[in-house]
Scaffold this motif. Structure first.
Motif, short mmCIF file in Angstrom:
data_model
loop_
_atom_site.label_atom_id
_atom_site.label_comp_id
_atom_site.label_asym_id
_atom_site.label_seq_id
_atom_site.Cartn_x
_atom_site.Cartn_y
_atom_site.Cartn_z
N ARG A 152 0.83 -1.21 0.00
CA ARG A 152 0.00 0.00 0.00
C ARG A 152 0.87 1.26 0.00
N ARG A 153 1.93 1.24 0.77
CA ARG A 153 2.81 2.40 0.84
C ARG A 153 3.49 2.66 -0.50
N LYS A 154 3.94 1.59 -1.16
CA LYS A 154 4.59 1.73 -2.47
C LYS A 154 3.59 2.25 -3.50
N ALA A 155 2.36 1.75 -3.47
CA ALA A 155 1.35 2.22 -4.41
C ALA A 155 1.05 3.70 -4.20
N ALA A 156 0.93 4.12 -2.94
CA ALA A 156 0.66 5.53 -2.65
C ALA A 156 1.83 6.40 -3.10
N ARG A 157 3.06 5.94 -2.87
CA ARG A 157 4.23 6.71 -3.28
C ARG A 157 4.31 6.82 -4.80
N ASP A 158 4.05 5.71 -5.49
CA ASP A 158 4.06 5.74 -6.97
C ASP A 158 3.00 6.69 -7.51
N GLU A 159 1.81 6.68 -6.88
CA GLU A 159 0.74 7.58 -7.30
C GLU A 159 1.15 9.04 -7.08
#
Length: 116
Positions: A24-31
């Motif tokens: 979830r953290r990686k997805a939020a950072r990528d977004e």
């Protein structure tokens, strides 16, 4: 052969929660990064160029460290300096090269242990 004990079920659950949190953290950072690149492409390009320059400088520094380490390792042990011609066999002369207590004449290492 020693067998490893099976992992506890709670430990596997904690690991699964950690992996889900990291995803979830990686997805939020990528977004966030995608939104930043869209909103300000010039600053984004500058940031990426700066990061690439930083990576190159770090790689060069690490390569230089590795080269110096190899050079240092290839030097091997160095023989002690020969005493002056007038100091042969007198007080303060160098001990034999195989002597483990090899130290220069008049050397007192006690200052090091008194934390100066």
């Amino acid at each position: 052969m020693a067998e490893t004990p099976p992992a506890s079920p709670w430990l596997e659950e904690v690991r699964a929660q950690r992996r889900a949190w990291e995803a979830r953290r990686k997805a939020a950072r990528d977004e966030f990064e995608a939104r930043r690149r869209t909103n300000n492409p010039r600053a984004s390009a500058r940031q990426e160029a700066w990061q690439e320059d930083l990576r190159q400088r770090r790689a060069q520094r690490q390569e230089r460290i590795d080269q110096e380490r190899e050079l240092f390792r290839s030097l091997g042990p160095t023989p002690p300096a020969a005493p002056a011609p007038g100091e042969q066999g007198g007080e303060g002369s160098y001990p034999a090269p195989g002597d483990p207590m090899l130290k220069p004449p008049g050397w007192d290492n006690l200052w090091y242990f008194r934390s100066f």
